[in-house]
Design an enzyme around this catalytic site. Structure first.
Site, PDB file in Angstrom:
ATOM      1  N   ASP A  57       0.997  -1.314   0.028  1.00 52.51           N
ATOM      2  CA  ASP A  57      -0.032   0.084   0.006  1.00 52.51           C
ATOM      3  C   ASP A  57       0.988   1.233  -0.028  1.00 52.51           C
ATOM      4  OD1 ASP A  57      -0.861  -0.708   3.563  1.00 52.51           O
ATOM      5  OD2 ASP A  57       0.743   0.538   2.649  1.00 52.51           O
ATOM      6  N   ASP A  59       1.375   5.217   1.233  1.00 56.07           N
ATOM      7  CA  ASP A  59       0.909   6.057   2.084  1.00 56.07           C
ATOM      8  C   ASP A  59       1.502   7.685   1.769  1.00 56.07           C
ATOM      9  OD1 ASP A  59      -0.199   4.352   3.988  1.00 56.07           O
ATOM     10  OD2 ASP A  59       1.618   3.701   4.504  1.00 56.07           O
ATOM     11  N   ASP A 131       8.235   5.911  13.438  1.00 55.41           N
ATOM     12  CA  ASP A 131       8.762   5.077  14.261  1.00 55.41           C
ATOM     13  C   ASP A 131      10.165   4.620  14.192  1.00 55.41           C
ATOM     14  OD1 ASP A 131       7.909   3.968  12.009  1.00 55.41           O
ATOM     15  OD2 ASP A 131       6.482   2.160  13.050  1.00 55.41           O
TER      16      ASP A 131
HETATM   17  P1  ATP Z   1       3.376  -1.833   6.046  1.00 51.49           P
HETATM   18  O1  ATP Z   1       2.264  -0.784   4.992  1.00 51.49           O
HETATM   19  O2  ATP Z   1       4.342  -2.467   5.020  1.00 51.49           O
HETATM   20  O3  ATP Z   1       3.047  -2.542   7.030  1.00 51.49           O
HETATM   21  P2  ATP Z   1       4.196   0.822   6.850  1.00 51.49           P
HETATM   22  O4  ATP Z   1       5.785   1.100   7.395  1.00 51.49           O
HETATM   23  O5  ATP Z   1       3.750   1.299   5.596  1.00 51.49           O
HETATM   24  O6  ATP Z   1       4.242  -0.743   6.694  1.00 51.49           O
HETATM   25  P3  ATP Z   1       1.974   1.627   8.170  1.00 51.49           P
HETATM   26  O7  ATP Z   1       1.149   1.061   9.192  1.00 51.49           O
HETATM   27  O8  ATP Z   1       1.226   1.785   6.693  1.00 51.49           O
HETATM   28  O9  ATP Z   1       3.278   0.876   7.804  1.00 51.49           O
HETATM   29  O10 ATP Z   1       2.018   3.253   8.481  1.00 51.49           O
HETATM   30  C1  ATP Z   1       2.653   4.264   7.467  1.00 51.49           C
HETATM   31  C2  ATP Z   1       3.838   4.900   8.100  1.00 51.49           C
HETATM   32  O11 ATP Z   1       3.321   5.680   9.256  1.00 51.49           O
HETATM   33  C3  ATP Z   1       4.971   4.098   8.809  1.00 51.49           C
HETATM   34  O12 ATP Z   1       5.875   3.839   7.726  1.00 51.49           O
HETATM   35  C4  ATP Z   1       5.414   4.954   9.637  1.00 51.49           C
HETATM   36  O13 ATP Z   1       6.548   6.087   9.060  1.00 51.49           O
HETATM   37  C5  ATP Z   1       4.206   5.882  10.432  1.00 51.49           C
HETATM   38  N1  ATP Z   1       3.864   5.199  11.567  1.00 51.49           N
HETATM   39  C6  ATP Z   1       2.878   4.066  11.311  1.00 51.49           C
HETATM   40  N2  ATP Z   1       2.293   3.517  12.628  1.00 51.49           N
HETATM   41  C7  ATP Z   1       3.268   4.236  13.498  1.00 51.49           C
HETATM   42  C8  ATP Z   1       3.288   4.516  15.059  1.00 51.49           C
HETATM   43  N3  ATP Z   1       2.805   3.528  15.473  1.00 51.49           N
HETATM   44  N4  ATP Z   1       4.277   5.264  15.479  1.00 51.49           N
HETATM   45  C9  ATP Z   1       4.934   6.034  14.665  1.00 51.49           C
HETATM   46  N5  ATP Z   1       4.873   6.191  13.219  1.00 51.49           N
HETATM   47  C10 ATP Z   1       4.039   5.327  12.759  1.00 51.49           C
HETATM   48 MG    MG Z   2       1.910   1.184   4.734  1.00 49.43          MG
END
Ligand code: ATP
Ligand code: MG
Length: 428
Positions: A57, A59, A131
């Site tokens: 996905d 973002d 994070d």
């Molecule tokens: P994936 O979608 O592959 O699970 P992702 O890193 O994109 O991994 P998401 O949950 O889609 O994770 O979140 C998008 C972004 O938002 C993360 O890459 C991070 O930068 C930020 N993020 C998400 N959750 C948190 C959190 N709990 N604390 C801090 N930053 C966060």
């Molecule tokens: Mg993501």
């Protein structure tokens, strides 16, 4: 204000190409830019593309406020309370747009946990509230450059998962980051930086402060990551499992059948990983039925030894095991019902005479119940060849696919996937 400066990596020095980016995500970025805002692809998508993984996905981070984003896109909706976001819908694909956030003490409760997160900031502030360094890279669709404020590229190269800031503070702000650490380490084959790893065991108990509804989603993400087997080992090792499933963890430690129970959960999760690899659907209900089985089985046997007959004993065991678990992780009613049916199917499957069997294979829960039964045997439970009996029975009594379809058809659960249609891709 902020001393952070970006290390800018121009297009010809990095491998992130527009042809791997969802056309919808590009559309969103261009429209935001045309309206005078800044927009970047951020987080997992940039990280994954650098690692040669196709992102699941996309973002986007922007300086436009959620209401402004919402106004620009008729196909969007505002979501979230604690953390306002905009979801922009393109068919089945959802592009998530978040406004740059600032973090600060005024947003925390007296235990350091974030309670409010809707104070907007600039990109330099947005970086540090993310994070892990690997999740904090920004890609611009205007100059195709990557903006790196935290030496993330180096960490990605070294396959290091490093928290931004002080690990203890970041976990206290949001304990879910401990689960995210474990998930990314397993999924990406990264090492968690030593301090960040050690703190997990120490702070695992904080997981119990997280809202059960949020944990429901997070647990699903853990076990549909395709690395559930490995994640289970991490969770146990770092005491996160104890915090999330305290009763099951207890039984896994202090029971004559502990080894069987542990082998069963492992087999169930590894089996789910295999299904995901070949793109078969998985349901959270099956996963939770697996995870709670040690408790259900223990209570069931205890009730029988106290004189309750088999079927009511199973009903009570299922009820008691789920009631004990629910304060920690919410499980929706629909899934609870399916779990109960899978467990009760374990008894129905023991009455294997031909006439009943012919009816049972049409039960919408038959297949899940049978898969579950095979896992029990695989984990070492002695069931006198019952699994094999059912395997043969199905071979000689094939059921047309449509007749076992669930009544609602809604219970199939697939991890969200972008509709990255070929043909519409812009040239890179
Ligand atoms: P994936 O979608 O592959 O699970 P992702 O890193 O994109 O991994 P998401 O949950 O889609 O994770 O979140 C998008 C972004 O938002 C993360 O890459 C991070 O930068 C930020 N993020 C998400 N959750 C948190 C959190 N709990 N604390 C801090 N930053 C966060
Ligand atoms: Mg993501």
């Amino acid at each position: 204000m902020s001393q952070l400066t970006a290390h800018i990596i121009p297009r010809d020095e990095h491998p992130v190409s527009r042809k791997n980016i969802s056309p919808s995500a590009l559309k969103v970025m261009y429209r935001l830019e045309n309206a005078g805002f800044k927009a970047f692809l951020v987080g997992g998508a940039v990280r994954d593309m650098l690692l040669g993984i196709q992102p699941k996905d996309f973002d986007i981070a922007t300086n436009a406020h959620p209401e402004q984003v919402h106004k620009l896109f008729s196909n969007s909706r505002l979501i979230g309370r604690r953390f306002k976001l905009v979801h922009i819908l393109f068919g089945r694909e959802i592009i998530e747009v978040a406004t740059f956030r600032s973090s600060g003490e005024q947003l925390q409760n007296d235990q350091g946990m974030l309670v409010r997160d809707n104070v907007y900031g600039d990109i330099e502030e947005d970086v540090v509230r993310r994070d892990f360094t690997a999740n904090a890279l920004y890609y611009s669709a205007t100059d195709f450059a990557i903006y790196d404020y935290v030496d993330a590229l180096k960490d990605i190269e070294n396959r290091q998962l490093k928290l931004i800031g002080i690990p203890e503070e970041r976990y206290r702000e949001d304990p879910v980051r401990m689960l995210r650490a474990v998930r990314f380490a397993a999924k990406l084959d990264f090492a968690i930086e030593t301090q960040a790893e050690e703190k997990i065991t120490e702070l695992a108990h904080l997981m119990q402060m997280v809202a059960p509804a949020r944990l429901f989603d997070e647990i699903i993400k853990l076990f549909v990551s395709g690395k559930g087997g490995r994640i289970y080992q991490y969770l146990k090792h770092h005491k996160l499992f104890d915090s999330l499933f305290p009763h099951v963890a207890d039984t896994l430690r202090n029971n004559a059948q502990s080894a069987y129970y542990d082998a069963f959960i492992t087999a169930g999760l590894v089996n789910t990983d295999k299904r995901i690899q070949v793109d078969k659907p998985v349901t959270p209900a099956f996963m939770y039925a697996v995870l709670l089985w040690p408790e259900v089985h223990r209570i069931w046997q205890q009730k029988i030894s106290e004189g309750t007959s088999e079927f009511p004993a199973m009903q009570q065991a299922g009820y008691e095991a789920t009631q004990a678990q629910l304060p920690f992780i919410m499980i929706t009613k629909r899934f609870l019902l399916m779990m109960k049916e899978i467990w009760e199917m374990q008894l129905r499957l023991t009455k294997n005479n031909e006439r009943r069997a012919k009816q049972l294979i049409h039960n919408p829960r038959f297949r899940a119940g049978y898969d579950f039964l095979l896992l029990r045997e695989q984990a070492g439970e002695q069931l006198e060849g019952l699994g094999e009996w059912w395997t043969h029975f199905q071979e000689s009594n094939p059921v047309p696919k449509s007749s076992t379809k669930s009544r609602t058809g809604k219970e199939r659960f697939r991890p969200r996937r972008p509709a990255n249609k070929a043909g519409k891709r812009p040239r890179s």
